[in-house]
Design an enzyme around this catalytic site. Structure first.
Site, mmCIF file in Angstrom:
data_model
loop_
_atom_site.group_PDB
_atom_site.id
_atom_site.type_symbol
_atom_site.label_atom_id
_atom_site.label_comp_id
_atom_site.label_asym_id
_atom_site.label_seq_id
_atom_site.Cartn_x
_atom_site.Cartn_y
_atom_site.Cartn_z
ATOM 1 N N HIS A 82 49.013 34.473 46.980
ATOM 2 C CA HIS A 82 47.808 35.195 47.425
ATOM 3 C C HIS A 82 47.725 36.552 46.741
ATOM 4 C CE1 HIS A 82 50.829 36.766 50.362
ATOM 5 N NE2 HIS A 82 50.138 37.896 50.257
ATOM 6 N N GLU A 120 60.951 38.167 53.178
ATOM 7 C CA GLU A 120 60.216 38.731 52.054
ATOM 8 C C GLU A 120 60.874 39.979 51.499
ATOM 9 O OE1 GLU A 120 56.587 39.827 54.492
ATOM 10 O OE2 GLU A 120 57.005 41.730 53.509
HETATM 11 C C1 MC0 Z 1 46.153 26.563 51.139
HETATM 12 N N1 MC0 Z 1 45.186 26.387 50.221
HETATM 13 C C2 MC0 Z 1 45.268 27.357 49.323
HETATM 14 C C3 MC0 Z 1 46.358 28.171 49.718
HETATM 15 N N2 MC0 Z 1 46.883 27.657 50.850
HETATM 16 N N3 MC0 Z 1 44.524 27.615 48.241
HETATM 17 C C4 MC0 Z 1 44.872 28.705 47.499
HETATM 18 N N4 MC0 Z 1 45.915 29.519 47.810
HETATM 19 C C5 MC0 Z 1 46.676 29.274 48.896
HETATM 20 N N5 MC0 Z 1 47.698 30.069 49.188
HETATM 21 C C6 MC0 Z 1 44.221 25.282 50.182
HETATM 22 C C7 MC0 Z 1 44.942 23.951 50.148
HETATM 23 O O1 MC0 Z 1 45.273 23.593 48.839
HETATM 24 C C8 MC0 Z 1 43.919 23.027 50.743
HETATM 25 O O2 MC0 Z 1 42.985 22.645 49.774
HETATM 26 C C9 MC0 Z 1 43.219 23.890 51.781
HETATM 27 O O3 MC0 Z 1 43.455 25.260 51.366
HETATM 28 C C10 MC0 Z 1 43.809 23.702 53.171
HETATM 29 O O4 MC0 Z 1 45.185 23.958 53.093
HETATM 30 P P1 MC0 Z 1 46.328 23.213 53.915
HETATM 31 O O5 MC0 Z 1 47.543 23.214 53.106
HETATM 32 O O6 MC0 Z 1 45.819 21.924 54.461
HETATM 33 O O7 MC0 Z 1 46.656 24.177 55.058
HETATM 34 P P2 MC0 Z 1 45.894 24.727 56.318
HETATM 35 O O8 MC0 Z 1 44.419 24.431 56.310
HETATM 36 O O9 MC0 Z 1 46.687 24.338 57.512
HETATM 37 O O10 MC0 Z 1 46.103 26.282 56.040
HETATM 38 C C11 MC0 Z 1 45.543 26.959 54.953
HETATM 39 C C12 MC0 Z 1 45.391 28.427 55.385
HETATM 40 C C13 MC0 Z 1 46.792 28.930 55.835
HETATM 41 C C14 MC0 Z 1 44.875 29.236 54.193
HETATM 42 C C15 MC0 Z 1 44.388 28.530 56.546
HETATM 43 O O11 MC0 Z 1 47.712 28.789 54.760
HETATM 44 C C16 MC0 Z 1 46.810 30.350 56.348
HETATM 45 O O12 MC0 Z 1 46.470 30.604 57.520
HETATM 46 N N6 MC0 Z 1 47.205 31.320 55.495
HETATM 47 C C17 MC0 Z 1 47.236 32.724 55.902
HETATM 48 C C18 MC0 Z 1 48.613 33.141 56.322
HETATM 49 C C19 MC0 Z 1 49.633 33.042 55.219
HETATM 50 O O13 MC0 Z 1 49.410 32.438 54.169
HETATM 51 N N7 MC0 Z 1 50.828 33.621 55.464
HETATM 52 C C20 MC0 Z 1 51.909 33.641 54.490
HETATM 53 C C21 MC0 Z 1 51.999 34.946 53.817
HETATM 54 P P3 MC0 Z 1 42.529 21.127 49.549
HETATM 55 O O14 MC0 Z 1 41.574 21.172 48.394
HETATM 56 O O15 MC0 Z 1 43.788 20.371 49.293
HETATM 57 O O16 MC0 Z 1 41.869 20.753 50.846
HETATM 58 S S1 MC0 Z 1 52.521 36.180 54.963
HETATM 59 C C22 MC0 Z 1 52.184 37.668 54.244
HETATM 60 O O17 MC0 Z 1 51.713 37.690 53.148
HETATM 61 C C23 MC0 Z 1 52.487 38.903 55.072
HETATM 62 C C24 MC0 Z 1 53.914 38.913 55.492
HETATM 63 C C25 MC0 Z 1 52.101 40.218 54.372
HETATM 64 O O18 MC0 Z 1 51.417 40.198 53.342
HETATM 65 O O19 MC0 Z 1 52.468 41.284 54.880
#
Ligand code: MC0
Length: 149
Positions: free
Chosen positions: A84, A43
């Site tokens: 996000h 990043e």
């Molecule tokens: C997934 N979904 C989202 C999304 N990611 N909706 C909006 N914005 C996003 N970014 C939606 C999908 O479209 C899906 O909807 C549903 O959520 C489930 O998603 P999935 O693709 O099946 O994935 P999961 O369930 O395995 O995981 C989704 C989840 C995960 C949000 C729990 O991405 C997560 O834990 N995110 C938090 C960590 C992260 O994103 N880290 C990266 C940035 P449908 O309708 O299709 O069911 S790290 C960062 O930012 C740090 C370094 C920092 O800020 O310092």
């Protein structure tokens, strides 16, 4: 409770090319870059402005380093774009508790390490009208001493 837009996270396929776009187009320079192994991203943080609470607002450019990372999954489904938003707070633990008590799923039991040694947690996008939402306390930001994130 939440006092600024801390950052907007943008998913990209090629971090260096995206950094160059932000530099050449808008004049934004990279203030900090790192690899966050736990989150599976490389990043770059572009500082946009200081804020009233003594912190800062940033653009965070994110390139996945693993195919099973959240950003890689999101890119495969949606392509490049806003991934996000992150709200800044002096007390991420308290803010996460309060928001959790209001019925929103908080994704981590305890805040984890984010950019520049911040402490972060995420709220489930399905509970936030489709927006993956992050809460962040910058490293120098504490309830007693709001600092310069
Ligand atoms: C997934 N979904 C989202 C999304 N990611 N909706 C909006 N914005 C996003 N970014 C939606 C999908 O479209 C899906 O909807 C549903 O959520 C489930 O998603 P999935 O693709 O099946 O994935 P999961 O369930 O395995 O995981 C989704 C989840 C995960 C949000 C729990 O991405 C997560 O834990 N995110 C938090 C960590 C992260 O994103 N880290 C990266 C940035 P449908 O309708 O299709 O069911 S790290 C960062 O930012 C740090 C370094 C920092 O800020 O310092």
């Amino acid at each position: 409770m939440l006092t600024r837009i801390d950052h907007i996270g943008i998913a990209c396929r090629d971090l260096d090319a995206t950094v160059e776009f932000y530099r050449a187009t808008y004049g934004f320079e990279v203030h900090h870059s790192e690899v966050n192994e736990e989150q599976g991203v490389r990043e770059a943080m572009l500082r946009i402005n200081g804020t009233d609470d003594g912190g800062s607002s940033w653009i965070q450019l994110l390139e996945p380093i693993r195919e099973d990372s959240p950003v890689a999954k999101w890119l495969a489904k949606n392509g490049e774009g806003v991934h996000h938003i992150a709200f800044g707070t002096a007390d991420v633990d308290g803010a996460a508790r309060t928001v959790g008590d209001r019925g929103v799923r908080v994704l981590y039991d305890e805040p984890r390490r984010g950019s520049m040694d911040s402490r972060i947690t995420f709220l489930h996008p399905k509970d936030c009208h489709g927006v993956l939402t992050e809460l962040v306390t910058a490293a120098q930001d504490t309830p007693e001493d709001p600092g310069h994130g």
